[in-house]
Design an enzyme around this catalytic site. Sequence first.
Site, PDB file in Angstrom:
ATOM      1  N   ASN A 377       0.844  -1.202   0.000  1.00 34.94           N
ATOM      2  CA  ASN A 377       0.000   0.000   0.000  1.00 34.94           C
ATOM      3  C   ASN A 377       0.876   1.248   0.000  1.00 34.94           C
ATOM      4  O   ASN A 377       1.332   1.680  -1.045  1.00 34.94           O
ATOM      5  CB  ASN A 377      -0.962  -0.025   1.190  1.00 34.94           C
ATOM      6  CG  ASN A 377      -1.748   1.263   1.314  1.00 34.94           C
ATOM      7  OD1 ASN A 377      -2.239   1.769   0.303  1.00 34.94           O
ATOM      8  ND2 ASN A 377      -1.849   1.824   2.491  1.00 34.94           N
ATOM      9  N   GLU A 378       1.143   1.797   1.178  1.00 34.63           N
ATOM     10  CA  GLU A 378       1.953   3.024   1.238  1.00 34.63           C
ATOM     11  C   GLU A 378       3.319   2.676   1.795  1.00 34.63           C
ATOM     12  O   GLU A 378       3.682   3.123   2.882  1.00 34.63           O
ATOM     13  CB  GLU A 378       1.267   4.058   2.132  1.00 34.63           C
ATOM     14  CG  GLU A 378       0.128   4.782   1.473  1.00 34.63           C
ATOM     15  CD  GLU A 378      -0.519   5.831   2.364  1.00 34.63           C
ATOM     16  OE1 GLU A 378      -0.316   5.808   3.598  1.00 34.63           O
ATOM     17  OE2 GLU A 378      -1.247   6.673   1.807  1.00 34.63           O
TER      18      GLU A 378
HETATM   19  O1  AHR Z   1      -7.555   6.558   3.397  1.00 32.46           O
HETATM   20  C1  AHR Z   1      -7.109   6.448   4.700  1.00 32.46           C
HETATM   21  C2  AHR Z   1      -5.653   6.006   4.787  1.00 32.46           C
HETATM   22  O2  AHR Z   1      -4.835   6.965   4.216  1.00 32.46           O
HETATM   23  C3  AHR Z   1      -5.335   4.765   4.008  1.00 32.46           C
HETATM   24  O3  AHR Z   1      -5.567   3.624   4.727  1.00 32.46           O
HETATM   25  C4  AHR Z   1      -3.875   4.902   3.757  1.00 32.46           C
HETATM   26  O4  AHR Z   1      -3.464   4.228   2.593  1.00 32.46           O
HETATM   27  C5  AHR Z   1      -3.651   6.379   3.739  1.00 32.46           C
HETATM   28  O5  AHR Z   1      -2.633   6.724   4.585  1.00 32.46           O
END
Ligand code: AHR
Length: 660
Positions: A377-378
């Site tokens: 993800n991030e």
């Molecule tokens: O959208 C909320 C959060 O924001 C998500 O889980 C994450 O990917 C981002 O930091």
Amino acid sequence: MKRKYNAFAALVIGIVASANVTAQQPASFVVKANQPTADIQPTMWGLFFEDINMGADGGVYAELVKNRSFEFDTPMMGWKETKKEGAEGSVLVYNLGEVDMANRRFARVKVKSAAGDYGITNEGFRGMGIKQGNQYDFSVMARQQPGSNIVLNVELVNANGEKIGETTIKPEGQAWKKYTASFTATATEPKARLNIWTKGQGEIDLDMISLFPQDTWKGRPGGLRADMIQLLADMKPGFLRFPGGCIVEGRTLDERFQWKKTIGPAAERDLIVNRWNTEFKHRLTPDYYQTFGLGFFEYFQVAEDIGAEPLPILNAGMACQFNTGELVPLDELQPYIQDALDLIEFANGPATSEWGKKRAEMGHPEPFNMKYLGVGNEQWGEQYIERYKEFEKVLKAKHPEITLVTTTGPFPEGEEFEYLDKTLRAMDAELIDEHYYRPPQWFRENATRYDSYDRNGPKIFAGEYAAQSVAIASPDNKNNWETALSEAAFMTGLERNADVVVMASYAPLFAHAEGWQWTPDMIWVDNLRAHGTPNYYVQKLFSTNKGSQVVPMLHQDKPVTGQNGLFASAVKDNETGEIILKIVNTTDKVQNSETVVEGVKKLASKAKLTVMKSDKLDAVNTLENPINISPVEQNLKVKGNKVNLPLAPYSVTVVRVKAS
Ligand code: AHR
């Protein structure tokens, strides 16, 4: 996330005031309809789903009973003993330990008084939303203890304790069995509770106590809230990304999202705490768990229902770096990669394959035809690159047909972003996910962000974005008109650059008014209602006016990227033969506009005009006033090849006109 905001956060933003444009000086645009610059991908505007803000459990997953199988860490959370005066009984929770890990607990109710005045009550998710006249399906796993003969009187009551629906279940025998009964609700109530009264004497074991409305999306038993999915379907989204978000990563690796645990019979899905349960001290939600009733099969299914490409994201062997940042050693990454391979088989493999068979058993023998898969993800840092390379090696060798989505982390600029962007480009990454949670002004200033991107490099997935009215994830953020207007301005930039940007999605998607952790969010709900924010309607405007090819829309030979506070883009719809203009006026003044469409013989004399506007930048939509700011349609007269129209202050305007 608990992250420091950069310099932008310090700015309190005001929308640009137009100094020198008045109603007497029309803004003039030229559209070059016969000079398309890019094809617009069918995936261009899509959806990002994460179980945050009670988006799944307590939200779109229509189960009304909270902690239905007593598996929460506090096993009686959501339940309480309920009794009338003088009644005697007790409830104990048993744990089968290792015997059945996914569903190891059950409740044993012991009753001394035979009158049916002892039982248990479930409070639902901030109550249960019940609609008069609707049918409800109750079910329970039950078994009698030796010598017991207990009948269950099931009743729904309103906030005052008055009965609004009831049914009876007569469990028999000492073996676990599922019992079901349906009944009609006699009143509408947002805060109902479920009482289960035990009539008779002895002991009875209860598990998987469930209540679903029958009016779910597509009428599927145990399904999803129809009103919420309808809002998504109305957008005609190009893709559905799931299941998040940070939820993919987990606070720790043990709490990561593991798709294999989310398929098969609901009772066998191993629940875990929702990572947003404790994320924000100011918005603690201790009763927030992931039961996975909405699991990977259902995500694929709903994507198919609404015509969206499924885009699952898997854990890359890294827990959330804002939390623990736990890593799987590189030489132990294989199970994670295997999960990805098995997912491809689950989605696309023949019904005879190991994982395809599971899909078929769940009712979908045909493949889901998944084309995209996200890894991480991030994430950030070289640890991500090391791990991604391992995934890429195996996945590309075995499944060259799957486009892999990579990430540049949580921020759209800065050292980590630069490192990942440069490294992934050097690796010929296919599709890079960028995230921006930034102030409204950032969105207006970044309408040109992609103008300078390499046209031959990786494609971009603007995977999570939302203008933050106060600061990132501040509980005071609002889905106000300023944020939506600024996103619209930015989105004209995404559209103009559709040769580079092939997917974009607002985030997060859903929030329950009484159970949220993160704001802003695209759609807000309570137990009975759901409504789109202005941001939702902006997304919908772009998505339902996507077109097929970008054509230049110029002001003095330049793209319209904020001159006099105006932003614009244009597309052609090759199916309908229409030219579609999108113009955003971020100023507080009416601006007359004159658009000449070149490269067509003729425009139809009547166009369809859709406008969203508000004089107040802080205006919002609410559950009580859900369409306060929403698109209004009317007809517009067109002369020759010119579209003339006044652009209202703080407005988003879409014009659709047929061209020959
Ligand atoms: O959208 C909320 C959060 O924001 C998500 O889980 C994450 O990917 C981002 O930091």
